[in-house]
Design an enzyme around this catalytic site. Structure first.
Site, PDB file in Angstrom:
ATOM      1  N   GLY A   1       0.816  -1.207   0.000  1.00 46.74           N
ATOM      2  CA  GLY A   1       0.000   0.000   0.000  1.00 46.74           C
ATOM      3  C   GLY A   1       0.845   1.251   0.000  1.00 46.74           C
ATOM      4  O   GLY A   1       0.510   2.255   0.637  1.00 46.74           O
ATOM      5  N   ALA A   2       1.947   1.224  -0.757  1.00 45.26           N
ATOM      6  CA  ALA A   2       2.960   2.274  -0.662  1.00 45.26           C
ATOM      7  C   ALA A   2       2.721   3.464  -1.565  1.00 45.26           C
ATOM      8  O   ALA A   2       3.500   4.414  -1.539  1.00 45.26           O
ATOM      9  CB  ALA A   2       4.347   1.675  -0.969  1.00 45.26           C
TER      10      ALA A   2
ATOM     11  N   VAL B   1      -2.521  -7.770  -3.185  1.00 43.26           N
ATOM     12  CA  VAL B   1      -2.126  -8.604  -2.042  1.00 43.26           C
ATOM     13  C   VAL B   1      -3.053  -9.798  -1.852  1.00 43.26           C
ATOM     14  O   VAL B   1      -2.689 -10.766  -1.170  1.00 43.26           O
ATOM     15  CB  VAL B   1      -2.059  -7.783  -0.736  1.00 43.26           C
ATOM     16  CG1 VAL B   1      -0.977  -6.727  -0.822  1.00 43.26           C
ATOM     17  CG2 VAL B   1      -3.408  -7.168  -0.394  1.00 43.26           C
TER      18      VAL B   1
ATOM     19  N   ASN C   1       0.719  -2.925   5.199  1.00 42.53           N
ATOM     20  CA  ASN C   1      -0.064  -1.706   5.350  1.00 42.53           C
ATOM     21  C   ASN C   1      -1.296  -1.674   4.452  1.00 42.53           C
ATOM     22  O   ASN C   1      -2.288  -1.033   4.775  1.00 42.53           O
ATOM     23  CB  ASN C   1       0.831  -0.493   5.042  1.00 42.53           C
ATOM     24  CG  ASN C   1       0.038   0.772   4.861  1.00 42.53           C
ATOM     25  OD1 ASN C   1      -0.462   1.369   5.803  1.00 42.53           O
ATOM     26  ND2 ASN C   1      -0.094   1.207   3.602  1.00 42.53           N
TER      27      ASN C   1
ATOM     28  N   ASN D   1     -16.619  -1.888  16.425  1.00 37.02           N
ATOM     29  CA  ASN D   1     -17.214  -0.688  15.845  1.00 37.02           C
ATOM     30  C   ASN D   1     -18.395  -1.153  15.003  1.00 37.02           C
ATOM     31  O   ASN D   1     -18.202  -1.830  13.991  1.00 37.02           O
ATOM     32  CB  ASN D   1     -16.198   0.079  14.997  1.00 37.02           C
ATOM     33  CG  ASN D   1     -16.763   1.391  14.484  1.00 37.02           C
ATOM     34  OD1 ASN D   1     -17.777   1.417  13.808  1.00 37.02           O
ATOM     35  ND2 ASN D   1     -16.088   2.484  14.804  1.00 37.02           N
TER      36      ASN D   1
ATOM     37  N   GLY E   1      17.502   9.834  -2.026  1.00 30.23           N
ATOM     38  CA  GLY E   1      18.740   9.281  -2.555  1.00 30.23           C
ATOM     39  C   GLY E   1      18.887   7.793  -2.328  1.00 30.23           C
ATOM     40  O   GLY E   1      19.902   7.204  -2.714  1.00 30.23           O
TER      41      GLY E   1
ATOM     42  N   TYR F   1     -13.779  -3.920   8.542  1.00 23.70           N
ATOM     43  CA  TYR F   1     -12.464  -3.400   8.917  1.00 23.70           C
ATOM     44  C   TYR F   1     -12.064  -3.913  10.303  1.00 23.70           C
ATOM     45  O   TYR F   1     -10.924  -4.330  10.511  1.00 23.70           O
ATOM     46  CB  TYR F   1     -12.502  -1.877   8.897  1.00 23.70           C
ATOM     47  CG  TYR F   1     -11.170  -1.185   9.065  1.00 23.70           C
ATOM     48  CD1 TYR F   1     -10.259  -1.136   8.012  1.00 23.70           C
ATOM     49  CD2 TYR F   1     -10.830  -0.559  10.259  1.00 23.70           C
ATOM     50  CE1 TYR F   1      -9.037  -0.489   8.157  1.00 23.70           C
ATOM     51  CE2 TYR F   1      -9.628   0.093  10.410  1.00 23.70           C
ATOM     52  CZ  TYR F   1      -8.740   0.127   9.366  1.00 23.70           C
ATOM     53  OH  TYR F   1      -7.524   0.779   9.505  1.00 23.70           O
TER      54      TYR F   1
END
Length: 264
Positions: free
Chosen positions: A13-14, A65, A91, A152, A55, A158
């Site tokens: 999830g980058a 995924v 992530n 929740n 750099g 989730y």
């Protein structure tokens, strides 16, 4: 800052949000960073920006995924081009499309969220952790949530998925793999902004607090917390370093009704 020179990190999830910040933060500390996400174009642009800003060497590997074959191929490419993965950060994940009770949720969308949060990390563990075990080194970070530890009623998929991640983390730790649950708090990201429960919210957790914890884990500074839950914005590297957790502290367990509770 944690020194990650010589470390190879893989962040799922980058391409956006917390994953994008983690990729840059780890690269700024000297790590070679592979980013994984479904959208190849946006991911490539994000990782190129990270390389320019820091750099450090980066690599964009596009994969879903939830697709084990694609994940295995992506990890093989990372290992061929950057080297063995020292730090895996799970992530990537979806969120419930609507704040509704579980019986009103769209079944396909609900299940896709659970898959992203459980099947995704499971696939990455399958592809990455055997190499860590063989080398006797490496760390896994699962990006957790406060919804991992309490229900929740409006975000059931989730919550279920994130709780499942906790169990994956504990299973890894019980098997001798250094694995950690890092809850990011409420970070200002496109995903968080899409959640009605955060409308008007302003007390955001700085994403740098998440990066600091994950980088410290990658550098081996918080190994005593393997198999446990930490929370960015509340916990710091310094505060955690002063504590050695014991028994089931910061793990998800049933509370006994008393000393004679036979199920405790």
């Amino acid at each position: 800052m944690a020194d990650l020179d010589g470390t190879v990190a893989l962040v799922t999830g980058a391409s956006t949000g917390i994953g994008r910040a983690l990729a840059e933060g780890l690269a700024a500390r000297g790590a070679s960073v592979a980013g994984l996400a479904r959208g190849a174009e946006r991911l490539s642009a994000a990782m190129a920006d990270v390389a320019t800003a820091t750099g450090s060497r980066t690599l964009a590997v596009s994969a879903d995924v939830a697709d084990l074959a694609a994940v295995r191929a992506a990890v093989a490419r990372v290992e061929a081009e950057l080297g063995p993965v020292d730090l895996l950060v799970n992530n990537a994940g979806l969120i419930d499309a609507a704040e509704v009770p579980v019986w009103e949720a769209d079944p396909e969308q609900w299940w896709s969220v659970v898959e992203s949060q459980v099947r995704g990390p499971f696939h990455l563990v399958q592809a990455v952790v055997p190499g860590m075990v063989a080398r006797g080194t490496g760390r896994v970070v699962d990006i957790a949530s406060g919804m991992s530890t309490r229900s929740n009623p409006d975000y059931t998929a989730y919550s279920v998925g994130k709780t499942g991640q906790l169990r994956i983390t504990e299973a890894l730790a019980a098997s001798g793999v250094l694995a950690f649950d890092v809850a990011p708090g409420v970070v200002d990201t496109p995903m968080t902004r899409s959640m009605a429960m955060w409308d008007g919210y302003e007390e955001w957790t700085p994403v740098e607090a998440v990066v600091d914890l994950v980088a410290a884990i990658g550098a081996g500074r918080l190994d005593a917390w393997s198999g446990r839950f930490v929370r960015a914005g509340k916990d710091t590297v310094e505060s955690l370093s002063r504590v050695t957790p014991a028994a089931t502290q910061r793990q998800l367990r049933l509370l006994p009704h008393g000393d004679d509770d036979p199920v405790a």
